[in-house]
Design a protein around this motif. Structure first.
Motif, PDB file in Angstrom:
ATOM      1  N   ILE A 296      -1.544   1.554  -9.574  1.00 25.97           N
ATOM      2  CA  ILE A 296      -0.706   0.633  -9.082  1.00 25.97           C
ATOM      3  C   ILE A 296       0.351   0.306 -10.040  1.00 25.97           C
ATOM      4  CG2 ILE A 296      -0.296  -1.723  -8.210  1.00 25.97           C
ATOM      5  CD1 ILE A 296      -3.156  -1.461  -7.089  1.00 25.97           C
ATOM      6  N   ALA A 297       0.179   0.037 -10.955  1.00 21.92           N
ATOM      7  CA  ALA A 297       1.316  -0.124 -12.394  1.00 21.92           C
ATOM      8  C   ALA A 297       2.210   1.429 -12.205  1.00 21.92           C
ATOM      9  CB  ALA A 297       0.664  -0.141 -13.709  1.00 21.92           C
ATOM     10  N   GLY A 298       1.406   2.463 -12.306  1.00 22.45           N
ATOM     11  CA  GLY A 298       2.301   3.879 -12.078  1.00 22.45           C
ATOM     12  C   GLY A 298       2.970   3.672 -10.951  1.00 22.45           C
ATOM     13  N   ILE A 299       2.404   3.433  -9.790  1.00 21.32           N
ATOM     14  CA  ILE A 299       3.193   3.551  -8.654  1.00 21.32           C
ATOM     15  C   ILE A 299       4.580   2.458  -8.751  1.00 21.32           C
ATOM     16  CG2 ILE A 299       3.417   2.777  -6.105  1.00 21.32           C
ATOM     17  CD1 ILE A 299       0.469   3.577  -6.077  1.00 21.32           C
ATOM     18  N   MET A 300       4.428   1.467  -9.284  1.00 24.65           N
ATOM     19  CA  MET A 300       5.593   0.405  -9.478  1.00 24.65           C
ATOM     20  C   MET A 300       6.592   0.838 -10.488  1.00 24.65           C
ATOM     21  SD  MET A 300       3.280  -3.066  -9.816  1.00 24.65           S
ATOM     22  CE  MET A 300       4.678  -4.412  -9.913  1.00 24.65           C
TER      23      MET A 300
ATOM     24  N   TYR B 276      -0.599   4.969  -2.985  1.00 21.63           N
ATOM     25  CA  TYR B 276      -0.842   3.615  -2.460  1.00 21.63           C
ATOM     26  C   TYR B 276      -1.841   3.605  -1.433  1.00 21.63           C
ATOM     27  CZ  TYR B 276      -0.576  -1.398  -1.827  1.00 21.63           C
ATOM     28  OH  TYR B 276      -0.735  -2.644  -1.644  1.00 21.63           O
ATOM     29  N   GLU B 277      -1.513   4.547  -0.242  1.00 25.22           N
ATOM     30  CA  GLU B 277      -2.618   4.540   0.629  1.00 25.22           C
ATOM     31  C   GLU B 277      -4.130   4.821   0.138  1.00 25.22           C
ATOM     32  OE1 GLU B 277      -3.065   6.629   5.103  1.00 25.22           O
ATOM     33  OE2 GLU B 277      -1.931   7.742   3.417  1.00 25.22           O
TER      34      GLU B 277
ATOM     35  N   LEU C 210      -7.216   2.436   0.913  1.00 25.33           N
ATOM     36  CA  LEU C 210      -8.288   3.002   1.578  1.00 25.33           C
ATOM     37  C   LEU C 210      -9.641   2.938   0.926  1.00 25.33           C
ATOM     38  CD1 LEU C 210      -6.606   5.856   3.982  1.00 25.33           C
ATOM     39  CD2 LEU C 210      -7.416   3.526   4.634  1.00 25.33           C
ATOM     40  N   TRP C 211      -9.596   3.412  -0.273  1.00 24.53           N
ATOM     41  CA  TRP C 211     -10.627   3.452  -1.055  1.00 24.53           C
ATOM     42  C   TRP C 211     -11.234   1.870  -1.447  1.00 24.53           C
ATOM     43  CZ3 TRP C 211     -11.723   0.507  -5.493  1.00 24.53           C
ATOM     44  CH2 TRP C 211     -13.318   1.023  -6.100  1.00 24.53           C
ATOM     45  N   LEU C 212     -10.363   1.014  -1.421  1.00 23.34           N
ATOM     46  CA  LEU C 212     -10.753  -0.486  -1.681  1.00 23.34           C
ATOM     47  C   LEU C 212     -11.242  -0.883  -0.478  1.00 23.34           C
ATOM     48  CD1 LEU C 212     -10.739  -2.592  -3.668  1.00 23.34           C
ATOM     49  CD2 LEU C 212      -8.394  -3.209  -3.037  1.00 23.34           C
ATOM     50  N   VAL C 213     -10.766  -0.507   0.690  1.00 21.25           N
ATOM     51  CA  VAL C 213     -11.491  -1.240   2.059  1.00 21.25           C
ATOM     52  C   VAL C 213     -12.655  -0.630   2.083  1.00 21.25           C
ATOM     53  CG1 VAL C 213     -11.208  -0.735   4.462  1.00 21.25           C
ATOM     54  CG2 VAL C 213      -9.034  -1.418   3.027  1.00 21.25           C
ATOM     55  N   ARG C 214     -12.831   0.813   1.977  1.00 23.26           N
ATOM     56  CA  ARG C 214     -14.326   1.401   1.900  1.00 23.26           C
ATOM     57  C   ARG C 214     -15.146   0.723   1.063  1.00 23.26           C
ATOM     58  NH1 ARG C 214     -11.066   6.223   2.415  1.00 23.26           N
ATOM     59  NH2 ARG C 214     -11.591   6.736   0.171  1.00 23.26           N
ATOM     60  N   HIS C 215     -14.693   0.687  -0.168  1.00 23.48           N
ATOM     61  CA  HIS C 215     -15.611  -0.165  -1.167  1.00 23.48           C
ATOM     62  C   HIS C 215     -15.962  -1.189  -0.673  1.00 23.48           C
ATOM     63  CE1 HIS C 215     -17.192  -0.570  -5.094  1.00 23.48           C
ATOM     64  NE2 HIS C 215     -17.035  -1.826  -5.215  1.00 23.48           N
TER      65      HIS C 215
END
Length: 186
Positions: free
Chosen positions: A51-55, A130-131, A135-140
């Motif tokens: 996420i920091a990389g995306i930012m 980010y998607e 999606l990984w977080l939602v599945r987890h």
């Protein structure tokens, strides 16, 4: 890093008007929530790095020369190297990040991007990453709360999101319909 260095975060709201007090406590709450659903500290750090990389990727300065061809200057090169480090890339991968921003490759030919195309390429990678994280977080989380597995009362737990335009369904085996897409687009 200072959030003021990432002006796109504020979307038109002057950064001086953003409440930043309490950020450390909120971050601690996020870490505790991740731990509560079984995300190890190492995996949480990896998520934060992505996420920091995306930012930082979004803050990457992309320039255009006199002919309108996109390029990055020395500061942009440093940003690419920093982002690549956050994403765990070695030198070949960092070079590919730079190439992703400046040209398209069809077979062995390279076509340079315009500034608008480079910005689109940057934004597309950010959105895709980010998607993937989302999606990984939602599945987890769904796995952690036993999605689909009935509880003693016969109910099952799942994650949903109610926004201004309707209800989003995040069951792993289902996708939102075209109708939902149209509603959200409106």
């Amino acid at each position: 890093q200072d959030p003021m260095a990432l002006p796109w975060l504020f979307h038109g709201i002057p950064p001086a008007e953003q409440p930043m007090h309490g950020d450390a406590a909120r971050f601690q709450a996020v870490q505790e929530a991740l731990e509560a659903v079984g995300v190890s500290p190492e995996l949480a750090t990896a998520l934060f790095d992505v996420i920091a990389g995306i930012m930082h990727w979004q803050a990457l300065p992309i320039l255009a020369d006199d002919e309108g061809i996109a390029h990055v200057d020395a500061a942009g090169q440093e940003c690419i190297a920093f982002v690549g480090g956050l994403w765990g890339l070695a030198e070949p991968g960092i070079g590919r990040l730079h190439a992703l921003l400046t040209s398209s490759r069809i077979r062995d030919a390279h076509k340079p991007y315009t500034l608008a195309q480079a910005v689109d390429a940057r934004d597309a990678l950010s959105k895709a990453l980010y998607e993937g994280v989302f999606l990984w977080l939602v599945r987890h989380i769904n796995t952690a709360v036993g999605t689909g597995a009935p509880t003693r009362g016969g109910e099952s737990h799942w994650i949903g999101l109610l926004d201004l335009f309707g209800f989003e369904n995040f069951f792993p085996e289902q996708r939102n319909s075209l109708e939902q897409l149209c509603i959200n687009f409106a």
